[in-house]
Structure formats: structure tokens, C-alpha cells
Design a protein around this motif. Structure first.
Motif, PDB file in Angstrom:
ATOM      1  N   HIS A 157       0.858  -1.183   0.000  1.00 64.05           N
ATOM      2  CA  HIS A 157       0.000   0.000   0.000  1.00 64.05           C
ATOM      3  C   HIS A 157       0.899   1.239   0.000  1.00 64.05           C
ATOM      4  N   ILE A 158       0.740   2.091  -1.004  1.00 61.63           N
ATOM      5  CA  ILE A 158       1.593   3.267  -1.178  1.00 61.63           C
ATOM      6  C   ILE A 158       0.716   4.513  -1.136  1.00 61.63           C
ATOM      7  N   ALA A 159       1.121   5.506  -0.350  1.00 65.24           N
ATOM      8  CA  ALA A 159       0.316   6.722  -0.216  1.00 65.24           C
ATOM      9  C   ALA A 159       1.223   7.937  -0.117  1.00 65.24           C
ATOM     10  N   GLY A 160       0.820   9.024  -0.801  1.00 65.13           N
ATOM     11  CA  GLY A 160       1.617  10.238  -0.704  1.00 65.13           C
ATOM     12  C   GLY A 160       1.156  11.320  -1.658  1.00 65.13           C
ATOM     13  N   ASN A 161       1.901  12.408  -1.684  1.00 64.30           N
ATOM     14  CA  ASN A 161       1.624  13.549  -2.558  1.00 64.30           C
ATOM     15  C   ASN A 161       2.553  13.533  -3.760  1.00 64.30           C
ATOM     16  N   TYR A 162       2.083  14.115  -4.853  1.00 67.11           N
ATOM     17  CA  TYR A 162       2.949  14.310  -6.016  1.00 67.11           C
ATOM     18  C   TYR A 162       2.740  15.715  -6.557  1.00 67.11           C
ATOM     19  N   THR A 163       3.837  16.445  -6.698  1.00 64.40           N
ATOM     20  CA  THR A 163       3.821  17.769  -7.304  1.00 64.40           C
ATOM     21  C   THR A 163       4.865  17.792  -8.405  1.00 64.40           C
ATOM     22  N   SER A 164       4.424  18.013  -9.630  1.00 66.08           N
ATOM     23  CA  SER A 164       5.355  18.032 -10.750  1.00 66.08           C
ATOM     24  C   SER A 164       6.175  19.311 -10.728  1.00 66.08           C
ATOM     25  N   ARG A 165       7.452  19.191 -11.016  1.00 67.93           N
ATOM     26  CA  ARG A 165       8.328  20.360 -11.099  1.00 67.93           C
ATOM     27  C   ARG A 165       8.723  20.664 -12.539  1.00 67.93           C
ATOM     28  N   THR A 166       8.224  19.881 -13.475  1.00 70.41           N
ATOM     29  CA  THR A 166       8.600  20.098 -14.873  1.00 70.41           C
ATOM     30  C   THR A 166       7.407  20.191 -15.810  1.00 70.41           C
ATOM     31  N   PHE A 167       6.224  19.756 -15.359  1.00 73.03           N
ATOM     32  CA  PHE A 167       5.065  19.716 -16.251  1.00 73.03           C
ATOM     33  C   PHE A 167       4.198  20.949 -16.057  1.00 73.03           C
ATOM     34  N   CYS A 168       3.875  21.622 -17.150  1.00 76.84           N
ATOM     35  CA  CYS A 168       3.013  22.797 -17.116  1.00 76.84           C
ATOM     36  C   CYS A 168       1.698  22.438 -17.787  1.00 76.84           C
ATOM     37  N   SER A 169       0.616  22.400 -17.022  1.00 71.16           N
ATOM     38  CA  SER A 169      -0.662  21.976 -17.586  1.00 71.16           C
ATOM     39  C   SER A 169      -1.185  22.947 -18.633  1.00 71.16           C
TER      40      SER A 169
END
Length: 332
Positions: A157-169
């Protein structure tokens, strides 16, 4: 004349008892990192006292934590685990350079013991553990400090946050990284993309090396425009998971909210054992951040953990949520 290892002079039955003792009987293990809280001298002593050194690849003033129980605070990002330092705080048992559990020590004796213990674990299915990993730091600790625990896992079971530092939506292109920069022990951040891909491939890849009953991935993407990051960022944990799950039944729940997007992905072996991938997707509304609602990002910790269901069960959602039925995909 070759010397015989005294261990092999023991009866097979006694060796199996030793193997059973070495296997962790705790139903759950949680792996993450915790920030050290205290005066500067206390933190320095904690990190460098004795033969210790800061563990590389986790944030500065953090230490890796492997608990033989379920600890939601190690997974939580809204109220994360800390280690308050004082005179009464016990020091770590040993240097992180030598994380030898009884199980790992037996694996390293020789090839015969390794084979016997590995075979014995396949028989002791009821005593295998549920492994809970904080993303990304708990994943890094598991892959570098305790990878042998995967041999004993019946679920991950894996849980956490992800914030991209290279992708611009807005432009769907790479941009200069923005936001606060985390300083890591050793000066370099871990390659979480590779570590996650390798772990999932070892469970559901074409040459899987670990048999588990279920894998759960709960990732929160913060920001109003985070939905495009889920699918458009090549380093997104959701993309990495789907790229490395070759065979199995995959369920995806996408929780969209005003302040962020949550993705709950599950994978388990197909019931008939056929080499195919079956995917079903559900879109739900994520309510958080406003008065009377949960704190933003707290969604990543499943309130039912450490309990989990082997079968695929959709989370409770609002009436009218969109469900896309399972679609079988043979091969990969």
C-alpha cells in the motif's frame, strides 16, 4: 576436507522452526521518514552521534522509520510523523548502514538457507505482512534499506503527494521548476520514478518476482489544474503504475476537487490467472478544504487501513459519479 556448517546439522524440522521465528509475524509494517524536532545540538547528535550518518535520499533533518505496525502518521502529509528530541529520547538501535533483521541475516548465510527460507515463505502465506509505504520517502527507504521485506508481503500500500516540477498543464510542456526546493541528505533527491516503476514491475510486470494479493496506490495531486498532471506528466505515479502493470485487474478511482485531485489505483492478480490486464475507471467528486470538510490532502490515508479487502470494492461516492466498466486488454 570441507567443513559442514553447524546449522545444517540441525534436523530439518528445527530449521523450519528457526525460519518461522525469523519471519516477521506483525500483520503490518509501515515505512517512511520523520522530521527531527529539537535544538540544533540535539539534531546534530542524533544524526552524527556514535557511528551514525544522515540517511541519503531523504529530506535534511529527517531519519528513516520502519515500524513493525501500522502507523498512519508516517503516511500522512497534513500531520506528518516527527521525532521530538530530548534527553529521554532513545537513540536509534543501530547505524542505518547495517539494517540486518533476523530474516535478512538468514538470507545472507548461503544459497541453501536462502532457498529454504524463500520456499518456506511461500508456505507461510497466512503469516505474510501488509507493507505500507509513504511516497516518495518511504518508497526510497524500502528500496534501499529493506527491500527484502517485499518477499514477505501479501499486500503493498503506497500513499503520498505528487507535485510536478517540470510539467506545465497550461502549455503541456516542460518549464523551469518552481516552488520550494527540498534539501536532501547527500545532496541528491532519489529517483522516485525509477524506484516506483521497479517495485510495481516486480509485482505485476512480465517477469514479476513477488506474488502479492493486492497493491494499492493513493496519490494526491495538489492544485486546481492538477487533473492534467495525473495523465500528462510522464513522471506521474499513476502513469508509472499503468506503464508497469502488465497483467492483473486494475481499478482506478479519480477524485476531482477544487483544490486537488486524488487517484486511488488498485491492482490484483486476475481471478482466472490469465495473462491479461483488465481496467475499470470511476470518476468521483472530492470534497475537502471548506468548513466541515476534511483537510486538503488528508484523502491519501484510507480510513479503513490497515484493514483491506482482497476483492475489488469501489469506494463510497456521491450519487451520479461516472463509472467506466472494465475493459480487458490482452498482452501489453
Amino acid at each position: 576436507m570441507a567443513m559442514t556448517c553447524p546449522f545444517f546439522r540441525l534436523p530439518v524440522e528445527l530449521r523450519l522452526h528457526i525460519y518461522s521465528f525469523a519471519v516477521l509475524h506483525n500483520p503490518s509494517i509501515t515505512i517512511g521518514s520523520a522530521e527531527l524536532i529539537g535544538s540544533h545540538p540535539d539534531i546534530i547528535h542524533r544524526l552524527y552521534g556514535g557511528k551514525r550518518n544522515p540517511y541519503p535520499g531523504i529530506p535534511e533533518n529527517h531519519e528513516p522509520v520502519v515500524e513493525a505496525c501500522y502507523n498512519a502518521s508516517l503516511l500522512c502529509t497534513t500531520n506528518p510523523a516527527t521525532v521530538p528530541l530530548s534527553v529521554a529520547t532513545p537513540l536509534p538501535d543501530e547505524s542505518h548502514e547495517h539494517p540486518h533483521t533476523a530474516h535478512l541475516a538468514l538470507l545472507l548465510v548461503n544459497r541453501q538457507v536462502n532457498d529454504e527460507l524463500t520456499s518456506h515463505l511461500k508456505i507461510l502465506k497466512n503469516s505474510r505482512i501488509s507493507l505500507f509505504l509513504a511516497y516518495p520517502h518511504g518508497l526510497h527507504v524500502c528500496r534501499t534499506l529493506t527491500p527484502h521485506l517485499l518477499r514477505q508481503a501479501r499486500s503493498v500500500h503506497i500513499a503520498g503527494n505528487y507535485t510536478s516540477r517540470t510539467f506545465c498543464s497550461a502549455r503541456a510542456a516542460c518549464v523551469v521548476p518552481t516552488g520550494p526546493k527540498i534539501k536532501y541528505n547527500g545532496g541528491a533527491a532519489p529517483d522516485s520514478t525509477t524506484q516506483l516503476g521497479e517495485l510495481i514491475a516486480s509485482l505485476f510486470g512480465p517477469h514479476a518476482t513477488h506474488a502479492v494479493q493486492k497493491m494499492e496506490l493513493r496519490i494526491y495531486y495538489s492544485g486546481e489544474d492538477s487533473y492534467s498532471t495525473v495523465w500528462g506528466d510522464d513522471a506521474s505515479p499513476t502513469v508509472i503504475a499503468l506503464r508497469n502493470i502488465y497483467y492483473g485487474e486494475v481499478g482506478i478511482e479519480v477524485w476531482r476537487g477544487r483544490f486537488g485531485t486524488g487517484v486511488y489505483l488498485t491492482a490484483r492478480p486476475t481471478v482466472d490467472g490469465e495473462r491479461k490486464r483488465v481496467v475499470s475507471t470511476t470518476w468521483r467528486r472530492l470534497e475537502e478544504g471548506r468548513p466541515g470538510e476534511p483537510e486538503c490532502g488528508s484523502w491519501i490515508v484510507d480510513p479503513e487501513w490497515p484493514e483491506w479487502r482482497h476483492e475489488a470494492v469501489a469506494s463510497d461516492g456521491r450519487k451520479g459519479d461516472l463509472v467506466v466498466r472494465a475493459t480487458p486488454i490482452t498482452g501489453h
